[in-house]
Structure formats: structure tokens, C-alpha cells
Scaffold this motif. Structure first.
Motif, PDB file in Angstrom:
ATOM      1  N   UNK A  84       0.841  -1.210   0.000  1.00 59.46           N
ATOM      2  CA  UNK A  84       0.000   0.000   0.000  1.00 59.46           C
ATOM      3  C   UNK A  84       0.873   1.257   0.000  1.00 59.46           C
TER       4      UNK A  84
ATOM      5  N   UNK B  75       2.317   1.708  -3.576  1.00 55.04           N
ATOM      6  CA  UNK B  75       1.357   2.267  -4.536  1.00 55.04           C
ATOM      7  C   UNK B  75       1.017   3.717  -4.191  1.00 55.04           C
TER       8      UNK B  75
ATOM      9  N   UNK C  74      -4.503  -0.310 -12.024  1.00 58.14           N
ATOM     10  CA  UNK C  74      -5.273   0.799 -11.435  1.00 58.14           C
ATOM     11  C   UNK C  74      -5.344   0.718  -9.919  1.00 58.14           C
ATOM     12  N   UNK C  75      -5.638  -0.463  -9.401  1.00 60.97           N
ATOM     13  CA  UNK C  75      -5.915  -0.576  -7.971  1.00 60.97           C
ATOM     14  C   UNK C  75      -4.967  -1.570  -7.323  1.00 60.97           C
ATOM     15  N   UNK C  76      -4.382  -1.167  -6.221  1.00 59.82           N
ATOM     16  CA  UNK C  76      -3.595  -2.100  -5.443  1.00 59.82           C
ATOM     17  C   UNK C  76      -4.496  -3.209  -4.924  1.00 59.82           C
ATOM     18  N   UNK C  77      -3.988  -4.424  -4.921  1.00 58.15           N
ATOM     19  CA  UNK C  77      -4.719  -5.516  -4.254  1.00 58.15           C
ATOM     20  C   UNK C  77      -3.753  -6.310  -3.396  1.00 58.15           C
TER      21      UNK C  77
END
Lengths: 490, 490
Positions: free
Chosen positions: B381, B384, B423-426
């Protein structure tokens, strides 16, 4: 026993300014382009369309196209801050400027506790949550639909929920938005509680008006907004966005849409009644592109929160976002990492009203009793952090450094004796015991400690006093309203 | 299988400037007063006292009083950033400026895992942690004493630990500081691994030099510092403070002491060798005044971290603080709330080198296998978040907003298809599954998911390749050194 609640947070610390000026200007320019060229839909409401036409928007079917600058101009009559009154004046909250007001989770159909597992929520659950909220030192607001009392007919729930907030707590609360008529009932019940004249002259409810992102305003939510705005009651105008589904998969694109939606919604509130109190709302999560599940506490969600806070401040409006958001099914480490990320961003990002501050679990499907007390305890870290630091003579502590000197120990020194009680925040829930004590007492994790705290708080709960005549009048209002309607369950 | 590690974080986001200019100036002025009037002790080292005398300090017994401005002047030769080389050049890290390098927990005598509970750490545990660190995508550094291998004699441990870092990982690592002779062994082993000339011209270790707060420098740590500085190897000069015990119970007072200590320590490193790479270190926790236990993730700890970061930047020095700090006995919600608070502060507070990024439990007494992989995952996290956001045409996403329009859905649109992968951290650990799937699969919490991940990572681990001649030489060095010393266990 007396219940201690801290006053709402007044930040004495700087905010985190995440986006630069150039990016903010791009977003503001693009949001106006969205309103002007794409427009927004106001659904099933010829009156709303007519109102927009009357102020200069172009209407085509249900599409409202708003000339560049008009929405922002209309928003200027909205107050930069307002006081929401509670029946106990000590619990009044100021929303806007440097303040942060915490309110509990809103909307879950399910509840969970450690012993009972996950199940549909009932009115009895709802009452328990309101009691816990009343007992929570760092929770400033009683909230609204803390969980859905699914054992009460849909068309009568709002009456029981409002009565519970009014009777079981003396903190401020939210009104019903699920039908314009229920918003009206909320106003009428407040007139009983506070007096009719007081309600017309003061804000006593802050209610949640969601936008159907992307760019759509439905007549039910707008109808509730019309009731609240025309009665001088506050509304949070809030895009509800799962990023990648209801907005683009980019932070700047999402912020552009958020701003366009909030500009249109707040402008509409000011068309209804110039000066009506409103809050710039932003509820944004990201999506897990593998499973399609909404995710919480992610970097993108924090970035959007920070950016939206800046956009709200540039409009001089109160800001709502954040909360104890998480996707976890249990109040475990995942829940806490995600929650803490969101709470930290909310404090530094300038949130003024924080819905979902405690109790949120499983993407908002579940209100958790244990998570409620865990989060409510942890809100104390925001309260203390927000105080900032003192650099006065006592804060500088040069006498202490001189007294102790190299290789000494501060525990016994004068400065420590004078200041230790307020020096360091401490949790009332977390384990700080020596390992051996902790082990002998059962090696409990946070979940277990929280379950015990839920039980002890409910056991110690006492209703705040309420004038028996007002109580009787409220109960009669609810009974009469219920008797006049057949039950509806959808 | 190939191991992917992200490059160290280069922040493309602003920092959080917590303290105002006036407060920073007060702290800087007071720190000089501390050095001038109170002074610091350099214990058991006539050579150190003589060095201080030679640059203009006043010596009285072991007390060193440093004229106002002298320490800060001496610190100016320290570099604002430096590269620490790894044996795999792709893993080199730059420490300073906008970067953030993550390193694992340091120092615990105990380990804990879900099945084995809490027990003294062994060399086998140590090796497992180094393997996990090597496999961790968001961990840039292999660290040092990830746990104490208590089954190896005290005077030989450093040899096994260094050999493990060198052989089981190809990420950068730390040297031994528990005796000057062990620091020298660290240098010599690096000369085998990297080549003698390379080591004399490049930094290949960053080691942890703690200050005995308040205001005391012992000869063992200073002796290790002398070895490293004179060999151009990096040292973190770090006050180790439990607030209220080793520093005043106020943020400004603690920062004053921190700054005085760091000024003296870094000045000393530059007396040894001008230009030696160093890091402004700050390890500060608060204390629970009820139990006396150190507490972590508290508001005061974040405030001190933010302030210390500002003080380090004003000296143009790399900054060490933060980590996955917590006081909890288990990797539960308490651990995660406290850890996330510290990680968030470290990212926004400008930390350049973050020791204890993963695996820290129970106030640092325990290295937890499950917490190691939980934290290591969550470091993503920060990675990113640090990237910031793009406001270019693709970032603005106006085409997507036009394409979808009001009431549409973004999942299928071109922009989403083009961008969704990044696009999105996972998380690779957290649960994002539908409730039913999660329930049928055993309703596992984060602790359980982490235990599975520990097992699968260790099962999949493969050593990075190493020249067999170098390996043989390292093994011979360790064997010879061990044979030349009797075992010591204290």
C-alpha cells in the motif's frame, strides 16, 4: 454512572495537501466540462427539471446540462460550517472548518458478534448499537441506520430508529431518507423533541443523501433532500462510488466525477433553499478486479479522500468521507489495517463528518458489535493526534532534560509527575499487560477483549434522562403513524 | 520460480509537514543548548573524548560539552543520500531524498508462529525469516538480526547471521554492531562477497548504532560505528527512546533530546571520517503510565516521527524511523491498527530507511512469522500510495466519463480495459471472496491466511545463485573464525 464524551475534534494540526495546484485546476475545469457537455440526470422529477431550467440549465429529457460556472456559483450560498444541535447541548457538534465529528456505521442489513455469528439485524440489535454509541467516549454522533432493523416493516422502521436515537442517547443523530414522507416524519419527530420553533431555526439532523453515481439523482433521495433543505436541516450530498464500476479507474478521473456530482447536488440544495446546510460527501472504494469485490483502506481510496478534501476546502464547504472501512468478514488484522488506513487519511485529509467511524465490517454489509467498540476506542488516537503539540515552556521540558541529564531516568522527575496523566494516549481496550499476566488470563486477542467490552458496556448502560411528556408524545406519534399504515416489507 | 521485488519507493507525493517553523526553530535552538550546557557522555572511551577535544568540545570526566553550532557544522560533511549495494545489482537501494527502503524486524529474542506458539529463536528460524524476506515483493532489504539465533553462542552468532543474509538472499543487509570486532568481521565477510576494492569504494552495509538515551554513547556501539565509518559503510545513528522513561513526556521535549543526540552521534561519525554515510535515526515509543509497558502506533509516536523527519530534512540527511510497530502479543486487530498507524506516518513523514517494516510483534520481543507476511504484503500500500497520481490525458479519463455517461457502468469501457491491471492495489493475502465462498472455505481470519502463506512461501523458496568459490570462501571464513574462539553465551 456518568457517560463521558469528548467534544468533537478541533484540529490543531495542518492537513495533508496531496494534489498540487495544477492537478486541482484540471479537475475543477473538467468537472465543469462534465456538467456542461455531458450533464447529469434528475430522474422521475419534472419539478426538479423545472427548477434547473429556471436557473439557466438546459434540459433534454431528464438530462440537465449546467453552463460552466453556474453550479459553483449556486453553491456559494451554502454555509462553510454549521452547528448540529443535540437534545443535550453539551453534545452539540460543529461541522466544518477544522472540526471532525465521528458517527457510527450506517446501513448494514446484517449484524455479527463473536458468539452469535452473522445474522439479519433486528430492532433489538439497533438499540444495542445506539446504547454502545452513547457509551463511546470518542463518538460524537449517534448516527442513523446503524443497522437495518429487518424485523420491522420497511415503511415503519424509520420511526423506531428515530425514537431509539432520541430516547436511548442524547447525542445528535440523522434523519430518514428512504422516502420524502419519512424525511417529513423525521422533521415532525424532531419538532416534538426540540420544539417546533427551535427546529425551524436550528439544524437538529444531518442526513445522508446519496447520488446514484455516475451522474444520476433519483427522485426519492432528491425528495428527501427537498424536505430537509426547506426545513433548514443538513444533508450530506454524497457520491457513492465503487471505483472501476461507477467511476473511471483513475484517481483524477474519479475526482472529476465526484466534483461534478457534488456541484450539481449542492447547487440543487441551494436552489431549494439558499443557505441550507450541506456537506460535500465522498464515498469511494476501489474494486478488486479479480473478484469484483469492493476493497477498502487501499492507497487509491486514500488518494481520492485527500483530493476530495482539497476540492471541498476550495469550495469552503464541510467535507464528509472516511470511516472505519474494511472488506474483512471478521474484526481481524485485515479489518484493522484497512480501518486504520482510512482513519488516518480522514484525520489528515480534513474530513469534518465521518460516517462509518465504528462498527463497519464486510464492506458495510455487516455491523459488528466487537468492531464497534474496537473502532470507537481507536478514534481516541485521532482525538489526541488532532490536539497537536505544545511548544510552550512546559512542552519544551528543558528543566526535565537538565534535571535528568545523561544516563538518568525520567519516570520520577518533576515534569513527568506533572504531565504524565495527559501525556500519552492509551487504549481502554488493547492489551498492555506483561506477557505472563496476559498468558495466565487466557491469551486473549483483540476480538475476545472487545466481546467482553461489549458485554460490560451494555450491562452498565443507563438511559439519559428525558422529559416524560416528550417521551409520551414521541411514543404516541410513532404509534399513530404505525397504526395509519399497513405493513410493507419491500 | 523467479522472485519479483519492487524497486525501493521513490515518493512522488508531498510529505506531511507537521510542525510549524517556529516550533522547529525552538527545538533546534534547545538542542544546541542541551549540547552546550548539559552535554553528552561518551563512556569508556578516552579516544572518543580526545577526538571531541581536538575539534573544540569541552571535556569533563566522560562528559562532552559541544559549543553551539559545532555539532551541526561537523554534520555537514555527511552525504544527503547514498547507494547501498546488494550482490544482485538490481536490489541496490538508494537511501535519502525521496526514497523509502523497507527492512524487516530487528532484534527479537523470541519467535512465534500459529502452531508453535512463542519460543526462543534459533538459527533455523533466522534462516526462515531471511527466506521469507527474499520472497517478499515489497521488502527491499534483508535486514540484520531478524531474530536472535539463541542456539548459537553469542560471540559467533553474527557470523551465521551474515552468512545467511549473503547466501539465502541477494538483497542488501546490515552488519553486526555488538562488538567492534564483529563489525570488523562484517567488513571482512563483505570483502569476500563483493571484493575488497569494491567494499572500500562502495557502501555495502547499513548498520544500526543505538544511542543509550538520554544523552549517552557507549564504547561498544561507538566502536562499531568507528569500524563502519572508517570503512565507508553506513550507520543509522539512532536514539532508542521509550518516552517518559528515556525522554521527557512531551513531544517537543523528546524531539529536542532526539536532535541533540543525533547531532552528537553524527558529528562523531564525521570526525571519524568526513563523508561517511549516516542516517538520522529516531526510534521513539510512548509508555503506558498504568503498566509501564511501551506502547506503539500511538498519536504521540506519530507526532514525534513527523517532527523528527522535518528535523532530518532540515539537516539534509537520510531519515530512519517507523516500521510495523505494535505492542500486541498476537497478530490480531490491535497489532494491525498499531502497525498501520506507524506505516502511514512513516510514508508521509519522509522515512528513508524503515527498519522493523514487517514481522515485529509484542513490542519487539517477538518476531512473528505470520505478521511478517501480513506486514510484507501491506507494504504494497505504501509502494502504490507513493507513486502519486497522474493527471495526463489517460489519468483525466474524460473519454471514459463521456463514453459511460449518466447511469452507465465503467467495467466494460475502453479506459477500464486499458488501465485496470495497474489501477488498484490488491493484497495477495487479504480475503476478497464472496461471503459464501469464504464461509465454505473455513471462514478463515487473517492469521490463518497468513499461516498458509508462510508455509507456501517457504515451500516455494529457492536460493538465489551464488558463485561456488565465494560461497566456499565465506564458509571457510566463518568456520575458521568459530574455531579460533571458545563459545560464549553471555
Amino acid at each position: 454512572m456518568s457517560v463521558e464524551t469528548e467534544r468533537y475534534i478541533e484540529r490543531n494540526i495542518p492537513l495533508y495537501e496531496f494534489l498540487d495546484e495544477a492537478t486541482l485546476e484540471i479537475i475543477e475545469y473538467n468537472a465543469e466540462t462534465v456538467l456542461e457537455e455531458i450533464g447529469v440526470n434528475f430522474v422521475d422529477s419534472p419539478e426538479a427539471l423545472e427548477r434547473w431550467r429556471s436557473v439557466g440549465a438546459t434540459i433534454e429529457g431528464e438530462r440537465v446540462r449546467i453552463p460552466r460556472g453556474l453550479a459553483r456559483e449556486l453553491c456559494k450560498t451554502a454555509p462553510s460550517k454549521f452547528v448540529q444541535h443535540a437534545r443535550n447541548p453539551k453534545r452539540n457538534v460543529e461541522i466544518g472548518g477544522k472540526t471532525l465529528v465521528t458517527a457510527p456505521v450506517y446501513g448494514p442489513p446484517f449484524v455479527r458478534d463473536r458468539d452469535g455469528g452473522r445474522r439479519y439485524a433486528t430492532l433489538a440489535d439497533f438499540q444495542k448499537f445506539v446504547k454502545l454509541g452513547y457509551m463511546s467516549k470518542y463518538l460524537h454522533h449517534s448516527g442513523g441506520t446503524v443497522c437495518e432493523p429487518t424485523d420491522v416493516p420497511v415503511n415503519k422502521r424509520h420511526l423506531d430508529m428515530l425514537l431509539t436515537h432520541m430516547v436511548y442517547s442524547d447525542k445528535p443523530f440523522m434523519g430518514s431518507v428512504t422516502e420524502p414522507s419519512r424525511a417529513q416524519d423525521s422533521v415532525e419527530m424532531c419538532e416534538i423533541l426540540f420544539g417546533k420553533e427551535f427546529v425551524q431555526n436550528n439544524t437538529v439532523m444531518t442526513s445522508l443523501i446519496n447520488i446514484n453515481s455516475p451522474l444520476t439523482f433519483d427522485s426519492i433521495m432528491m425528495g428527501a433532500l427537498e424536505v430537509f433543505a426547506s426545513n433548514n436541516q443538513a444533508s450530506i450530498i454524497s457520491p457513492f462510488i465503487v471505483g472501476g464500476a461507477m467511476a473511471p479507474v483513475s484517481v483524477v478521473g474519479t475526482l472529476t466525477q465526484v466534483l461534478a456530482e457534488v456541484l450539481a447536488g449542492i447547487a440543487y440544495s441551494q436552489i431549494i433553499k439558499p443557505g441550507a446546510p450541506v456537506i460535500f460527501g465522498t464515498f469511494v472504494t476501489s474494486i478488486d478486479m479479480n473478484s469484483g469485490a469492493p476493497t477498502f483502506g487501499t492507497p487509491e481510496a486514500s488518494q481520492i479522500l485527500y483530493g476530495a478534501g482539497q476540492l471541498a476546502r476550495r469550495m469552503n464547504l464541510p467535507f464528509r468521507s472516511g470511516g472505519g472501512l474494511c472488506g474483512s468478514k471478521l474484526p481481524d488484522a485485515q479489518a484493522a489495517y484497512e480501518t486504520a488506513n482510512t482513519l488516518n487519511a480522514a484525520l489528515l485529509g480534513g474530513v469534518n463528518f465521518m460516517l462509518h467511524s465504528c462498527g463497519w465490517l464486510e464492506g458495510g454489509l455487516v455491523a459488528s458489535f466487537e468492531k464497534f467498540v474496537m473502532d470507537a476506542d481507536h478514534l481516541g488516537t485521532l482525538q489526541k493526534m488532532g490536539l497537536g503539540v505544545s511548544a510552550d515552556e512546559n512542552g519544551q521540558a528543558m528543566d526535565a532534560i537538565r534535571e535528568v541529564g545523561p544516563s538518568g531516568h525520567y519516570l520520577g522527575c518533576d515534569h513527568t509527575q506533572k504531565n504524565f496523566k495527559s501525556a500519552f494516549w492509551r487504549s481502554n481496550l488493547f492489551d498492555y499487560k506483561p506477557f505472563e499476566t496476559w498468558y495466565e488470563e487466557g491469551a486473549r486477542d483483540t476480538y475476545s477483549l472487545a466481546a467482553e467490552r461489549v458485554a460490560s458496556q451494555l450491562a452498565n448502560y443507563q438511559k439519559p434522562p428525558l422529559d416524560p411528556e416528550i417521551l409520551a408524545a414521541l411514543e404516541k406519534y410513532v404509534a399513530d403513524k404505525k397504526a395509519a399504515m399497513p405493513d410493507a416489507f419491500v
